[in-house]
Design an enzyme around this catalytic site. Structure first.
Site, PDB file in Angstrom:
ATOM      1  N   ASP A  12      84.397  -5.046 -21.345  1.00 24.17           N
ATOM      2  CA  ASP A  12      84.885  -5.542 -20.061  1.00 24.17           C
ATOM      3  C   ASP A  12      86.403  -5.428 -20.105  1.00 24.17           C
ATOM      4  OD1 ASP A  12      85.823  -7.032 -17.945  1.00 24.17           O
ATOM      5  OD2 ASP A  12      84.361  -8.646 -18.183  1.00 24.17           O
ATOM      6  N   TYR A  30      85.584 -18.903 -26.148  1.00 21.24           N
ATOM      7  CA  TYR A  30      84.899 -18.073 -25.170  1.00 21.24           C
ATOM      8  C   TYR A  30      85.810 -16.984 -24.605  1.00 21.24           C
ATOM      9  CZ  TYR A  30      82.837 -16.381 -20.928  1.00 21.24           C
ATOM     10  OH  TYR A  30      82.352 -15.560 -19.950  1.00 21.24           O
ATOM     11  N   LYS A  68      80.713 -13.387 -22.018  1.00 18.60           N
ATOM     12  CA  LYS A  68      79.346 -13.268 -22.528  1.00 18.60           C
ATOM     13  C   LYS A  68      79.201 -11.882 -23.133  1.00 18.60           C
ATOM     14  CE  LYS A  68      75.985 -16.310 -22.284  1.00 18.60           C
ATOM     15  NZ  LYS A  68      75.440 -16.813 -23.545  1.00 18.60           N
TER      16      LYS A  68
HETATM   17  C1  F6R Z   1      80.275 -14.852 -16.575  1.00 17.47           C
HETATM   18  C2  F6R Z   1      81.417 -14.382 -15.794  1.00 17.47           C
HETATM   19  C3  F6R Z   1      81.816 -15.138 -14.588  1.00 17.47           C
HETATM   20  C4  F6R Z   1      83.018 -16.023 -14.860  1.00 17.47           C
HETATM   21  C5  F6R Z   1      83.399 -16.840 -13.619  1.00 17.47           C
HETATM   22  C6  F6R Z   1      84.657 -17.683 -13.844  1.00 17.47           C
HETATM   23  O1  F6R Z   1      80.058 -14.033 -17.676  1.00 17.47           O
HETATM   24  O2  F6R Z   1      82.061 -13.422 -16.142  1.00 17.47           O
HETATM   25  O3  F6R Z   1      80.731 -15.876 -14.072  1.00 17.47           O
HETATM   26  O4  F6R Z   1      82.726 -16.881 -15.928  1.00 17.47           O
HETATM   27  O5  F6R Z   1      83.650 -15.968 -12.550  1.00 17.47           O
HETATM   28  O6  F6R Z   1      85.665 -16.846 -14.278  1.00 17.47           O
HETATM   29  P1  F6R Z   1      87.158 -17.343 -14.598  1.00 17.47           P
HETATM   30  O7  F6R Z   1      87.034 -18.429 -15.632  1.00 17.47           O
HETATM   31  O8  F6R Z   1      87.808 -16.103 -15.119  1.00 17.47           O
HETATM   32  O9  F6R Z   1      87.729 -17.839 -13.304  1.00 17.47           O
HETATM   33 MG    MG Z   2      80.085  -8.541 -18.018  1.00 19.16          MG
END
Ligand code: F6R
Ligand code: MG
Length: 385
Positions: A11, A227, A230
């Protein structure tokens, strides 16, 4: 001459949140791989994406875990991440955890599934990639493909499959693995892989030792100590003549089983099989998606792909996934929609517990709460008296 198939994903940033890779990033990665193909580092490549994950599919003759190939993938991700940064894409460079590449992408952030094979005269393979979930999401489908005769007719009626397969299961917490034979040790296998957050199928072999499937098994959150995303998995499966047929490989995905991931990597949701054009999970950042690309490998070149879930026969699975998504979403922040605290990737629980720690008392000592009468409430009571 053996052929190696390397599927490496990362990613490197996404357009408008976490749901898709910008075409300019794909183009930047493709340019790096095209140059490497010209220079003979790899024999062929295909660049795609699932959700916010950029996926490099490469063929070569250098074997698995080769520093040149991993270095190339790293270079491609870095170039794509530079474009992501220029465009101000979201979470640009997310999975490139270290600035110093040291010969292998494993443990750095990107995830890799690789297999070295003796090409059969015709070598059909299926590349799977999933977004908003974890490697253990492939446990259930792999079990069905290689061990369930109600899924794979060949296990019963094809003499070449009748002996069964060997599953390599990794305990991702202990970094240990075990080989289990099916059908003999079916129940032991299921006892482990029913906990997909811990026991993950990494490889499947035929009983003659030929590799049949490989999954990227990385625990990014453990690697980085916090973290960072994922660990969305990729997988390579060989098909036909002595392996399950392509249709047997795809059949388990007619059941959109519940997997961990989805919003903030902290929710269970149905795994929806989609064509690449629909691999843009937006509803509550999901539901989790899986794509399947079919190739023929010939003289270390890739012929294809065919977008295998681009088939109305999977419409019903997608509909079911939407129904399950509606149902499970209504639990809001309640388990089992929300994951167990030990599996959540975002949590305020420690802060909440810290703030409440002096107010926690033995249950028998909890007093009746003294609540102030609000004026309105006492007023209302008077009116009734
Ligand atoms: C799960 C994912 C998204 C982010 C969510 C919050 O793997 O990538 O669900 O966790 O959009 O993202 P942030 O913390 O970057 O605002
Ligand atoms: Mg992804």
């Amino acid at each position: 001459q053996k052929t190696t198939i390397s599927v490496i994903k990362a990613d490197i940033g996404s357009l408008a949140g976490h749901h898709t890779v910008h075409p300019d990033c794909m183009a930047a990665a493709s340019r790096v791989l095209a140059e490497a193909k010209k220079n003979g580092v790899i024999n062929d490549f295909y660049v795609t994406h699932v959700g916010d994950d950029l996926i490099l599919i490469m063929t070569h003759t250098k074997g698995v875990d080769h520093p040149d190939v991993h270095g190339l993938a790293w270079e491609a991700f870095k170039k794509a991440a530079e474009v992501a940064k220029e465009l101000g894409l979201y979470a640009a460079g997310q999975d490139l955890l270290s600035d110093a590449f040291s010969g292998n992408v494993r443990g750095l952030g990107p995830a890799a599934a690789e297999m070295e094979i003796e090409e059969r005269p015709s070598e059909p393979i299926v590349i799977f990639a999933a977004d908003k979930t974890e490697p253990g999401a492939f446990n259930l489908p792999l079990y069905k493909i290689f061990a369930d005769p109600f899924n794979t007719a060949g296990l019963v009626i094809d003499p070449r499959l009748h002996d069964g397969f060997v599953f390599e299961v990794v305990d991702v917490f202990e970094d240990k693995g075990v080989h289990l034979n099916t059908p003999e040790e079916l129940y032991d296998l299921l006892a482990l892989i029913g906990t997909p957050s811990r026991y993950v199928i990494r490889r499947v072999f035929r009983k003659d030792g030929k590799i049949a499937a490989v999954v990227s098994v990385e625990r990014l959150n453990l690697i980085a100590g916090k973290y960072v995303g994922k660990d969305d998995p990729v997988m390579i499966v060989r098909a036909q003549s002595g392996f399950p047929a392509v249709g047997e490989v795809l059949e388990p995905f007619t059941f959109p089983h519940l997997v961990a991931g989805w919003m903030r990597g902290s929710h269970n949701g149905p795994l929806m099989p989609v064509p690449v054009r629909d691999a843009r999970p937006t509803r509550f950042d999901g539901p989790p998606r899986v794509i399947a690309l079919g190739f023929q490998v010939k003289n270390a070149k890739l012929v294809g792909p065919s977008d295998l879930f681009d088939d109305p026969a999977f419409d019903e699975a997608r509909r079911t996934a939407n129904k399950v998504a509606d149902y499970i979403r209504r639990h809001g922040p309640f388990m089992p929609h929300r994951l167990d605290p030990s599996e959540m990737e975002y949590t305020t629980l420690p802060q909440v517990l810290e703030r409440l720690k002096d107010r926690f008392k033995p249950v028998k000592d909890l007093p009746v709460p003294k609540v102030k009468h609000s004026e309105m409430l006492s007023g209302a009571e008077e009116a009734h008296d």
